[in-house]
Scaffold this motif. Structure first.
Motif, short mmCIF file in Angstrom:
data_model
loop_
_atom_site.label_atom_id
_atom_site.label_comp_id
_atom_site.label_asym_id
_atom_site.label_seq_id
_atom_site.Cartn_x
_atom_site.Cartn_y
_atom_site.Cartn_z
N GLU A 315 0.83 -1.21 0.00
CA GLU A 315 0.00 0.00 0.00
C GLU A 315 0.86 1.26 0.00
O GLU A 315 1.89 1.33 0.67
CB GLU A 315 -0.92 0.01 1.23
N LEU A 316 0.42 2.25 -0.78
CA LEU A 316 1.01 3.59 -0.78
C LEU A 316 -0.11 4.61 -0.73
O LEU A 316 -1.09 4.51 -1.49
CB LEU A 316 1.84 3.81 -2.05
N ASP A 317 0.03 5.61 0.14
CA ASP A 317 -1.01 6.63 0.27
C ASP A 317 -1.09 7.50 -0.97
O ASP A 317 -2.18 7.93 -1.38
CB ASP A 317 -0.76 7.51 1.49
N LEU A 318 0.06 7.79 -1.58
CA LEU A 318 0.08 8.67 -2.74
C LEU A 318 1.22 8.26 -3.67
O LEU A 318 2.35 8.06 -3.23
CB LEU A 318 0.27 10.13 -2.31
N VAL A 319 0.89 8.12 -4.93
CA VAL A 319 1.88 7.90 -5.98
C VAL A 319 1.78 9.06 -6.96
O VAL A 319 0.70 9.35 -7.47
CB VAL A 319 1.64 6.57 -6.73
N LEU A 320 2.89 9.73 -7.19
CA LEU A 320 2.93 10.83 -8.15
C LEU A 320 3.78 10.41 -9.35
O LEU A 320 4.94 10.05 -9.20
CB LEU A 320 3.54 12.08 -7.52
N ARG A 321 3.14 10.42 -10.52
CA ARG A 321 3.90 10.21 -11.75
C ARG A 321 4.15 11.58 -12.35
O ARG A 321 3.25 12.24 -12.86
CB ARG A 321 3.15 9.32 -12.74
N LEU A 322 5.41 12.00 -12.28
CA LEU A 322 5.78 13.34 -12.69
C LEU A 322 5.98 13.42 -14.19
O LEU A 322 6.21 12.40 -14.85
CB LEU A 322 7.06 13.76 -11.97
N GLY A 343 4.34 -3.28 4.04
CA GLY A 343 3.52 -3.07 2.85
C GLY A 343 4.00 -1.91 1.99
O GLY A 343 3.87 -1.93 0.77
N PHE A 344 4.59 -0.90 2.63
CA PHE A 344 5.14 0.23 1.89
C PHE A 344 6.29 -0.24 0.99
O PHE A 344 6.34 0.10 -0.20
CB PHE A 344 5.64 1.30 2.86
N HIS A 345 7.21 -1.02 1.56
CA HIS A 345 8.36 -1.48 0.79
C HIS A 345 7.95 -2.42 -0.34
O HIS A 345 8.51 -2.37 -1.44
CB HIS A 345 9.37 -2.16 1.72
N LEU A 346 6.94 -3.26 -0.07
CA LEU A 346 6.43 -4.14 -1.14
C LEU A 346 5.86 -3.31 -2.29
O LEU A 346 6.10 -3.59 -3.47
CB LEU A 346 5.34 -5.06 -0.58
#
Length: 387
Positions: A315-322, A343-346
């Motif tokens: 799980e990631l709270d926010l993913v930014l594709r720049l 879960g963050f590292h996965l």
């Protein structure tokens, strides 16, 4: 008065485009910004919610022909959708005479409605800019808690007291429900839409569960979708889409839903002080939404925001594709301990993130192992601004 970053964005756009459409919810500061720009160059300003100003445009070409050489500012332009065809003709006529940029500044408070109206008429002639509420780097990091509690609408943020701020936000909500939304021609009971908005605030940052919302309101799932589309179009709610590019992973496919302004979250839940926010179950979701809105607004133009979650617990709270396709993985925690879960590292490995970041409630930027950096929100904003 705070120096708004959107001001420079608009000025730059007027240097390269014939027309600029400035989008944002009511009371966010669009008119103030436009009048500030008007004071720097020959301009005319019309508020299309006023009968007298609409009357001026009964014969739009006759009036606009007289304004060549001036910046024409049209506020609440969605009130006169037929005007876009005239604007196209005006822009093309002026181009033939050598005037190519800085002709029209159009202000609107309904995003998709306005985009639909102008997309065909002004294709290739216009740039769209969204104006967010006040941001952390506009008011200063020392006002972080005030900004989180009161939200970024200028009149709310600058109120004399937390109580006065809450009263302003309650009036803002009432005006939207009783006047602004009916003015769009939508027949939605104000009490029902208020309940729906409040339910979203209670579930701030949760996965969209249309069936549960429909059951709670006693309406159909289709009606819930219509209500949600409306609040998204008015730029009052964000539907954060899931990252979808990992073939072979069982990804969560429902969007996450946030009331975009944290002050409105707190007003909907009648949370009048920081103590009441910190003691309420929504505190984590409120902080997450506040950080997400701040980070998205601070990112370069063209950045795409997502979240990431798999059935296996990554799980990631926010993913930014720049722009340029760099991917930032961001975890948000209302804690002073700079730690993330497995879960963050996965998730970071799944999406092959280029940068890993933990936004937390501490005051220092520190390494947190394995290339991860933990930092306060203001430092994360600074990194995005410097790109």
């Amino acid at each position: 008065m705070y120096r708004r970053r959107t001001s420079q964005t608009v000025l730059c756009a007027l240097e390269s485009q014939a027309a600029v459409v400035l989008l944002g919810p009511r009371q966010v500061g669009k008119t103030t910004l436009a009048l500030e720009i008007a004071g720097q160059r020959p301009s005319v300003y019309l508020d299309l919610e006023r009968d007298a100003d609409r009357q001026i445009l009964t014969e739009p070409d006759l009036y606009l022909d007289e304004q060549v050489g001036k910046l024409v500012i049209l506020d609440e332009v969605q009130q006169m959708p037929d005007l876009f065809k005239n604007l196209r003709g005006q822009i093309d006529m002026r181009r033939r005479k050598g005037a190519r940029t800085g002709q029209f500044l159009l202000l609107g408070s309904a995003s998709n409605v306005l985009l639909h109206q102008s997309a065909e008429s002004l294709a290739g002639r216009v740039r769209y800019i969204e104006m967010p509420p006040l941001l952390l780097d506009e008011v200063g990091p020392e006002r972080l808690n005030d900004l989180w509690l009161r939200g970024g609408f200028p009149d709310s943020f600058q109120a004399d007291s937390d109580r006065d701020s809450l009263i302003w936000r309650e009036d803002f909500l009432r005006t939207y429900l009783e006047r602004d939304i009916p003015a769009l021609g939508l027949r939605i009971p104000a009490a029902t839409l208020r309940r729906f908005w409040t339910m979203l605030a209670h579930a701030q940052g949760g996965l969209l569960n249309a069936a549960a919302l429909a059951e709670g309101l006693g309406v159909s799932g289709q009606t819930v979708g219509r209500y949600l589309d409306l609040l998204v179009d008015l730029m009052l709610v964000r539907r954060l889409q899931p990252w979808h590019e990992n073939v072979g992973k069982r990804l969560v496919k429902s969007p996450k839903v946030f009331v975009r302004d944290s002050g409105l979250v707190h007003a909907l839940l009648n949370l009048s002080s920081m103590e009441s926010v910190l003691g309420h179950p929504v505190v984590g979701g409120s902080w997450e939404g506040f950080c997400i809105e701040t980070l998205i607004a601070s990112a370069p133009t063209g950045t795409e925001p997502f979240f990431y979650r798999t059935a296996a617990g990554a799980e990631l709270d926010l993913v930014l594709r720049l722009p340029g396709d760099d991917i930032w993985a961001i975890e948000i925690k209302r804690t002073t301990a700079p730690k993330v879960s497995r879960g963050f590292h996965l998730a970071v490995d799944d999406i092959k993130a280029d940068r890993k970041m933990l936004v937390y409630a501490g005051e220092r930027e520190v390494p947190a192992g394995d290339g991860l950096r933990a930092m306060p929100l203001a430092a994360a904003v600074g990194q995005l601004r410097n790109l």
